[in-house]
Every structure is written in structure tokens, then in C-alpha cells.
Design a protein around this motif. Structure first.
Motif, short mmCIF file in Angstrom:
data_model
loop_
_atom_site.label_atom_id
_atom_site.label_comp_id
_atom_site.label_asym_id
_atom_site.label_seq_id
_atom_site.Cartn_x
_atom_site.Cartn_y
_atom_site.Cartn_z
N ARG A 1 0.89 -1.08 -0.18
CA ARG A 1 -0.09 -0.04 -0.07
C ARG A 1 0.76 1.20 -0.23
NH1 ARG A 1 -4.94 0.22 0.46
NH2 ARG A 1 -5.24 -1.77 1.36
N PRO B 1 -1.14 2.08 -3.84
CA PRO B 1 -2.53 1.98 -3.17
C PRO B 1 -3.43 1.02 -4.06
CG PRO B 1 -1.54 4.17 -2.75
CD PRO B 1 -0.61 3.44 -3.84
N ALA C 1 -2.79 -2.63 -3.65
CA ALA C 1 -3.04 -2.96 -2.48
C ALA C 1 -4.44 -3.20 -2.26
CB ALA C 1 -2.67 -2.13 -1.39
N ASP C 2 -5.37 -2.32 -2.70
CA ASP C 2 -6.87 -2.41 -2.43
C ASP C 2 -7.44 -3.72 -3.52
OD1 ASP C 2 -7.14 -0.06 -1.29
OD2 ASP C 2 -7.55 1.18 -2.79
#
Length: 78
Positions: free
Chosen positions: A44, A48, A51-52
Motif C-alpha cells: 500500500r 495503493p 493493495a486495494d
């Protein structure tokens, strides 16, 4: 006497309840879940969006899996 007291204290949990030792499979499951969460937090910091995606598609528990939504194909860039 001190040795016995120490051993008995180690065998008793909070409030005098018995301490239950987790099975090897349960300890492995917990450690894998922690490792995945740590890896996701590191990812993340750099990506990001990735990671999501991984957070939504990696499932841990008795079995671990990566299951992306087939309705939303992923276009990976290299």
C-alpha cells in the motif's frame, strides 16, 4: 517450590482460566494472516491501487486463495 510455582503460573491464563494452546494448523493460519496483512501494508505504501485489489481478492483462513472477480478482468502492465 519456586520452580513449581512458576510452572503452574505458566499453565494458567487470565483470571485463573486454563490456557489453551492452539493447534499447529491454527498457529499457521494466524501467522499467515498476519504476514499477508503486513505485506499488504507494505504494498500500500508504494501502490495503493494494487493493495486495494489484493485486499479484496486475497482470502485467508483454513485455505488461502486469490480470487479476482471474473466480471472485472485485470489488465496487468509489465
Amino acid at each position: 517450590m519456586q520452580f513449581l510455582t512458576g510452572q503452574l503460573a505458566a499453565a494458567v491464563g487470565l483470571g485463573g482460566r486454563d490456557r489453551t494452546a492452539g493447534s499447529p494448523a491454527e498457529r499457521a493460519r494466524v501467522n499467515i494472516t498476519k504476514a499477508v496483512k503486513i505485506a499488504l501494508s507494505r504494498i500500500r505504501a508504494h501502490s495503493p491501487g494494487l493493495a486495494d485489489h489484493l485486499d479484496a481478492t486475497i482470502h485467508t483462513g483454513t485455505f488461502c486463495s486469490y480470487t479476482p472477480d471474473p466480471r472485472a478482468p485485470i489488465a496487468w502492465r509489465t
